[in-house]
Design a protein around this motif. Structure first.
Motif, PDB file in Angstrom:
ATOM      1  N   ILE A 276     -11.405   4.306  -3.767  1.00 41.65           N
ATOM      2  CA  ILE A 276     -11.609   2.911  -3.392  1.00 41.65           C
ATOM      3  C   ILE A 276     -13.084   2.700  -3.080  1.00 41.65           C
ATOM      4  O   ILE A 276     -13.648   3.369  -2.211  1.00 41.65           O
ATOM      5  CB  ILE A 276     -10.733   2.541  -2.181  1.00 41.65           C
ATOM      6  N   ARG A 277     -13.699   1.774  -3.833  1.00 47.14           N
ATOM      7  CA  ARG A 277     -15.103   1.434  -3.617  1.00 47.14           C
ATOM      8  C   ARG A 277     -15.234  -0.085  -3.612  1.00 47.14           C
ATOM      9  O   ARG A 277     -15.525  -0.698  -4.637  1.00 47.14           O
ATOM     10  CB  ARG A 277     -15.987   2.042  -4.708  1.00 47.14           C
ATOM     11  N   PRO A 278     -14.972  -0.720  -2.474  1.00 45.13           N
ATOM     12  CA  PRO A 278     -15.011  -2.188  -2.404  1.00 45.13           C
ATOM     13  C   PRO A 278     -16.422  -2.721  -2.695  1.00 45.13           C
ATOM     14  O   PRO A 278     -17.408  -2.018  -2.459  1.00 45.13           O
ATOM     15  CB  PRO A 278     -14.607  -2.475  -0.951  1.00 45.13           C
TER      16      PRO A 278
ATOM     17  N   ARG B 288       0.836  -1.202   0.000  1.00 45.65           N
ATOM     18  CA  ARG B 288       0.000   0.000   0.000  1.00 45.65           C
ATOM     19  C   ARG B 288       0.874   1.257   0.000  1.00 45.65           C
ATOM     20  O   ARG B 288       0.566   2.260   0.658  1.00 45.65           O
ATOM     21  CB  ARG B 288      -0.950  -0.005   1.205  1.00 45.65           C
ATOM     22  N   ALA B 289       1.967   1.189  -0.756  1.00 48.21           N
ATOM     23  CA  ALA B 289       2.931   2.288  -0.812  1.00 48.21           C
ATOM     24  C   ALA B 289       2.274   3.570  -1.301  1.00 48.21           C
ATOM     25  O   ALA B 289       1.483   3.565  -2.244  1.00 48.21           O
ATOM     26  CB  ALA B 289       4.102   1.919  -1.719  1.00 48.21           C
ATOM     27  N   GLY B 290       2.642   4.674  -0.663  1.00 44.60           N
ATOM     28  CA  GLY B 290       2.068   5.965  -1.003  1.00 44.60           C
ATOM     29  C   GLY B 290       2.928   6.807  -1.914  1.00 44.60           C
ATOM     30  O   GLY B 290       2.663   7.997  -2.083  1.00 44.60           O
TER      31      GLY B 290
ATOM     32  N   LEU C  63     -11.459  -5.038  -8.011  1.00 39.40           N
ATOM     33  CA  LEU C  63     -10.234  -5.726  -8.402  1.00 39.40           C
ATOM     34  C   LEU C  63      -9.393  -4.768  -9.225  1.00 39.40           C
ATOM     35  O   LEU C  63      -9.919  -3.975 -10.009  1.00 39.40           O
ATOM     36  CB  LEU C  63     -10.573  -6.968  -9.233  1.00 39.40           C
ATOM     37  N   CYS C  64      -8.082  -4.840  -9.050  1.00 35.31           N
ATOM     38  CA  CYS C  64      -7.174  -4.008  -9.831  1.00 35.31           C
ATOM     39  C   CYS C  64      -5.993  -4.856 -10.289  1.00 35.31           C
ATOM     40  O   CYS C  64      -5.446  -5.641  -9.508  1.00 35.31           O
ATOM     41  CB  CYS C  64      -6.675  -2.829  -8.999  1.00 35.31           C
ATOM     42  N   VAL C  65      -5.617  -4.707 -11.550  1.00 38.74           N
ATOM     43  CA  VAL C  65      -4.459  -5.396 -12.114  1.00 38.74           C
ATOM     44  C   VAL C  65      -3.410  -4.350 -12.468  1.00 38.74           C
ATOM     45  O   VAL C  65      -3.702  -3.393 -13.182  1.00 38.74           O
ATOM     46  CB  VAL C  65      -4.833  -6.209 -13.368  1.00 38.74           C
ATOM     47  N   VAL C  66      -2.184  -4.538 -11.960  1.00 41.96           N
ATOM     48  CA  VAL C  66      -1.066  -3.660 -12.272  1.00 41.96           C
ATOM     49  C   VAL C  66      -0.025  -4.485 -13.013  1.00 41.96           C
ATOM     50  O   VAL C  66       0.448  -5.513 -12.500  1.00 41.96           O
ATOM     51  CB  VAL C  66      -0.450  -3.037 -11.001  1.00 41.96           C
ATOM     52  N   ALA C  67       0.344  -4.056 -14.211  1.00 42.08           N
ATOM     53  CA  ALA C  67       1.285  -4.796 -15.049  1.00 42.08           C
ATOM     54  C   ALA C  67       2.696  -4.248 -14.872  1.00 42.08           C
ATOM     55  O   ALA C  67       2.889  -3.112 -14.430  1.00 42.08           O
ATOM     56  CB  ALA C  67       0.874  -4.699 -16.516  1.00 42.08           C
ATOM     57  N   PRO C  68       3.720  -5.044 -15.205  1.00 41.64           N
ATOM     58  CA  PRO C  68       5.092  -4.547 -15.148  1.00 41.64           C
ATOM     59  C   PRO C  68       5.254  -3.260 -15.953  1.00 41.64           C
ATOM     60  O   PRO C  68       4.734  -3.151 -17.068  1.00 41.64           O
ATOM     61  CB  PRO C  68       5.907  -5.696 -15.763  1.00 41.64           C
ATOM     62  N   GLY C  69       5.949  -2.299 -15.368  1.00 41.78           N
ATOM     63  CA  GLY C  69       6.193  -1.031 -16.045  1.00 41.78           C
ATOM     64  C   GLY C  69       5.207   0.060 -15.700  1.00 41.78           C
ATOM     65  O   GLY C  69       5.520   1.244 -15.845  1.00 41.78           O
ATOM     66  N   GLN C  70       4.000  -0.299 -15.257  1.00 42.42           N
ATOM     67  CA  GLN C  70       3.039   0.716 -14.866  1.00 42.42           C
ATOM     68  C   GLN C  70       3.478   1.383 -13.565  1.00 42.42           C
ATOM     69  O   GLN C  70       4.139   0.774 -12.733  1.00 42.42           O
ATOM     70  CB  GLN C  70       1.646   0.103 -14.681  1.00 42.42           C
ATOM     71  N   VAL C  71       3.090   2.640 -13.409  1.00 40.10           N
ATOM     72  CA  VAL C  71       3.417   3.394 -12.196  1.00 40.10           C
ATOM     73  C   VAL C  71       2.142   3.529 -11.371  1.00 40.10           C
ATOM     74  O   VAL C  71       1.105   3.944 -11.890  1.00 40.10           O
ATOM     75  CB  VAL C  71       3.980   4.784 -12.534  1.00 40.10           C
ATOM     76  N   HIS C  72       2.221   3.164 -10.094  1.00 40.50           N
ATOM     77  CA  HIS C  72       1.027   3.268  -9.256  1.00 40.50           C
ATOM     78  C   HIS C  72       1.396   3.590  -7.827  1.00 40.50           C
ATOM     79  O   HIS C  72       2.551   3.507  -7.414  1.00 40.50           O
ATOM     80  CB  HIS C  72       0.199   1.977  -9.336  1.00 40.50           C
ATOM     81  N   TYR C  73       0.404   3.979  -7.049  1.00 41.92           N
ATOM     82  CA  TYR C  73       0.561   4.225  -5.615  1.00 41.92           C
ATOM     83  C   TYR C  73      -0.824   4.422  -5.010  1.00 41.92           C
ATOM     84  O   TYR C  73      -1.834   4.552  -5.721  1.00 41.92           O
ATOM     85  CB  TYR C  73       1.437   5.457  -5.359  1.00 41.92           C
ATOM     86  N   TRP C  74      -0.893   4.412  -3.675  1.00 41.53           N
ATOM     87  CA  TRP C  74      -2.134   4.585  -2.925  1.00 41.53           C
ATOM     88  C   TRP C  74      -2.123   5.945  -2.246  1.00 41.53           C
ATOM     89  O   TRP C  74      -1.084   6.400  -1.771  1.00 41.53           O
ATOM     90  CB  TRP C  74      -2.290   3.486  -1.881  1.00 41.53           C
ATOM     91  N   THR C  75      -3.277   6.599  -2.183  1.00 38.81           N
ATOM     92  CA  THR C  75      -3.374   7.882  -1.479  1.00 38.81           C
ATOM     93  C   THR C  75      -4.302   7.731  -0.279  1.00 38.81           C
ATOM     94  O   THR C  75      -5.430   7.240  -0.418  1.00 38.81           O
ATOM     95  CB  THR C  75      -3.909   8.997  -2.392  1.00 38.81           C
TER      96      THR C  75
ATOM     97  N   ALA D  89     -10.716   2.670   2.722  1.00 40.43           N
ATOM     98  CA  ALA D  89     -10.972   3.951   2.062  1.00 40.43           C
ATOM     99  C   ALA D  89      -9.662   4.501   1.515  1.00 40.43           C
ATOM    100  O   ALA D  89      -8.579   4.011   1.822  1.00 40.43           O
ATOM    101  CB  ALA D  89     -11.593   4.935   3.049  1.00 40.43           C
ATOM    102  N   GLY D  90      -9.777   5.546   0.702  1.00 39.95           N
ATOM    103  CA  GLY D  90      -8.620   6.157   0.072  1.00 39.95           C
ATOM    104  C   GLY D  90      -8.788   6.136  -1.429  1.00 39.95           C
ATOM    105  O   GLY D  90      -9.902   6.161  -1.949  1.00 39.95           O
ATOM    106  N   ALA D  91      -7.675   6.085  -2.130  1.00 38.87           N
ATOM    107  CA  ALA D  91      -7.712   6.050  -3.591  1.00 38.87           C
ATOM    108  C   ALA D  91      -6.484   5.321  -4.109  1.00 38.87           C
ATOM    109  O   ALA D  91      -5.466   5.211  -3.421  1.00 38.87           O
ATOM    110  CB  ALA D  91      -7.779   7.460  -4.170  1.00 38.87           C
TER     111      ALA D  91
END
Length: 305
Positions: free
Chosen positions: A71-73, A40-42, A76-88, A59-61
């Motif tokens: 975030i609306r449980p 859950r790295a920010g 499902l989320c899929v993150v592929a190699p090379g994509q940039v992502h983080y949690w707020t 909660a969060g985004a």
């Protein structure tokens, strides 16, 4: 379960898969807590592996490649190699995190194309499919923890089922059927250019890398995706430039080079043509939020891109 490493020239962290017995099973599954705080790295970062996140509460985004989604449980989320992502501002995240690399998918090569398709949409609302997905992931986690005889095969088969069910959630009726030659080639091409270094490739060099003629690559990729290889490369270059402008302190000249452009002036013209903004305007608009403010409201809408 994963290790933070920083790519020296980009100052954008790259996480590599670190799991028990990686030579036997390049795979891990667990809760946000058992996988570790990096789940859950920010801060904006890349992966060298695939990640599937099933969020059941909290909660969060989640921001994936500049797209900001509340975030609306359950989702499902899929993150592929090379994509940039983080949690707020994540609060009380519950659910399961699945980590694996391409080697784990050797028995189901069509799943690579399916995962890239899924990763193009940051969040999949599950609706009435949530119970079945939750039960499947719970069984996978049990197999992983207990490790009974034959558990790697069970995990691979279960992951395939999970991917197919995720495809159904994205587009009813899409089942992940076995690919033909054009789908396999298009999938290999998109994987090639999705690598951060792939944005510097030309259509001709991609064809050479894939062992086909340029004309053959043009024809099959256009048939499979509806877009030419050149167009897909330009889209990938634009996305990579956005990632670097939003997530690093590189100069425009450095971003230009890393995105595959030898001439910064041409890069600026290219970026403006593709986005309607100069690189400087885009970076100023993003500010410290690391996501594109123009697409937040669109992305947050049900059924958004």
């Amino acid at each position: 379960m994963d290790e933070r490493r920083t790519t020296p020239q980009l100052d954008l962290p790259l996480h590599r898969l670190q799991v028990p017995r990686p030579h036997l099973l390049p795979f891990a599954i667990g809760s946000f807590d058992t996988i570790g705080p990096l789940s859950r790295a920010g801060f904006p970062h890349r992966h060298a592996f695939f990640e599937i996140v099933y969020v059941t509460g909290g909660a969060g985004a989640h921001v994936v490649d500049l797209v900001h989604r509340p975030i609306r449980p359950p989702q499902l989320c899929v993150v592929a190699p090379g994509q940039v992502h983080y949690w707020t501002e994540p609060e009380g995240l519950t659910g399961q995190v699945v980590l694996f690399n391409e080697d784990f998918l050797l028995g189901h090569p069509q799943d690579l194309a399916a995962l890239r398709t899924l990763a193009a949409r940051p969040v999949l609302p599950l609706g009435d499919r949530a119970r079945a997905v939750g039960a499947l992931l719970a069984d996978m986690e049990h197999e992983y923890e207990v490790r009974p005889a034959g558990y790697p095969g069970v995990l691979r088969a279960s992951l395939h089922i999970l991917i197919v069910r995720a495809l159904r959630a994205r587009a009813p009726g899409e089942t992940g059927a076995a690919p033909g030659r054009r789908t396999e080639l298009a999938s290999a091409f998109t994987r090639l250019i999705a690598d951060p270094g792939g944005v510097q490739l030309s259509v001709a060099s991609c064809a050479q890398e894939l062992g086909v003629s340029t004309g053959h690559l043009q024809t099959l990729v256009k048939q499979a995706t509806g877009r030419t290889p050149g167009r897909l490369i330009r889209q990938q270059q634009t996305l990579e430039a956005k990632r670097l402008l939003a997530g690093t302190s590189l100069t425009i000249r450095q971003v230009s080079r890393e995105a595959g452009f030898g001439d910064p002036a041409y890069f600026c013209r290219f970026f403006r043509r593709e986005t309607g903004m100069t690189p400087g305007q885009f970076r100023a608009g993003v500010g410290g939020n690391h996501h594109d403010p123009r697409i937040t409201s669109i992305a947050a809408a049900p059924g958004g891109p």
